[in-house]
Design a protein around this motif. Sequence first.
Motif, mmCIF file in Angstrom:
data_model
loop_
_atom_site.group_PDB
_atom_site.id
_atom_site.type_symbol
_atom_site.label_atom_id
_atom_site.label_comp_id
_atom_site.label_asym_id
_atom_site.label_seq_id
_atom_site.Cartn_x
_atom_site.Cartn_y
_atom_site.Cartn_z
ATOM 1 N N THR A 91 0.833 -1.203 0.000
ATOM 2 C CA THR A 91 0.000 0.000 0.000
ATOM 3 C C THR A 91 0.869 1.255 0.000
ATOM 4 O OG1 THR A 91 -0.056 0.172 2.410
ATOM 5 C CG2 THR A 91 -1.738 -1.223 1.364
ATOM 6 N N ARG A 92 0.221 2.383 -0.210
ATOM 7 C CA ARG A 92 0.934 3.658 -0.132
ATOM 8 C C ARG A 92 1.522 3.836 1.261
ATOM 9 N NH1 ARG A 92 1.742 8.732 0.847
ATOM 10 N NH2 ARG A 92 2.066 10.239 -0.838
ATOM 11 N N PHE A 118 1.340 6.111 -6.683
ATOM 12 C CA PHE A 118 0.112 6.017 -5.890
ATOM 13 C C PHE A 118 -0.707 7.311 -5.986
ATOM 14 C CE2 PHE A 118 2.468 2.652 -3.553
ATOM 15 C CZ PHE A 118 1.501 1.644 -3.585
ATOM 16 N N GLU A 122 -4.475 7.803 -7.525
ATOM 17 C CA GLU A 122 -5.563 8.373 -6.719
ATOM 18 C C GLU A 122 -6.186 9.570 -7.423
ATOM 19 O OE1 GLU A 122 -8.345 8.749 -3.842
ATOM 20 O OE2 GLU A 122 -6.932 7.093 -4.062
#
Length: 126
Positions: A91-92, A118, A122
């Motif tokens: 994940t980020r 990321f 987004e």
Amino acid sequence: MPELARHIVIDHEREKLLIDGTELPWIISEDGPIPSVEPGDGVARVTVTLFADKVEVVGTPKLPAPAGRDDRGDIRTFEGQGALIARKRDTRADVQAWRDMSTKPRFIAMYDAALAVFDAEEANRG
């Protein structure tokens, strides 16, 4: 020009590293060689920490080009073609934590490049 190693053997049982059948004659750090991709998955990369009485550094490390996702969804340097930065499952927040712990400018730049991936993803979803 140096040739690509044809066969690297990381023998944890005998604590040896062999490159094209020749044992590396220097002491390697306790954590040993670290392969970054599984054998048979294209050109493999191996990270090895060697110890030396003296180290000379010439020039500065090149910062990676913009990162991108490869065909498996992993984030790599050079727009998805270079060194692995993060797996698809990461994940980020994972990458941000790695960046926050890193002290090496090259790794910080790589993590920053992954964070930009990321952020762009987004922004495209929004």
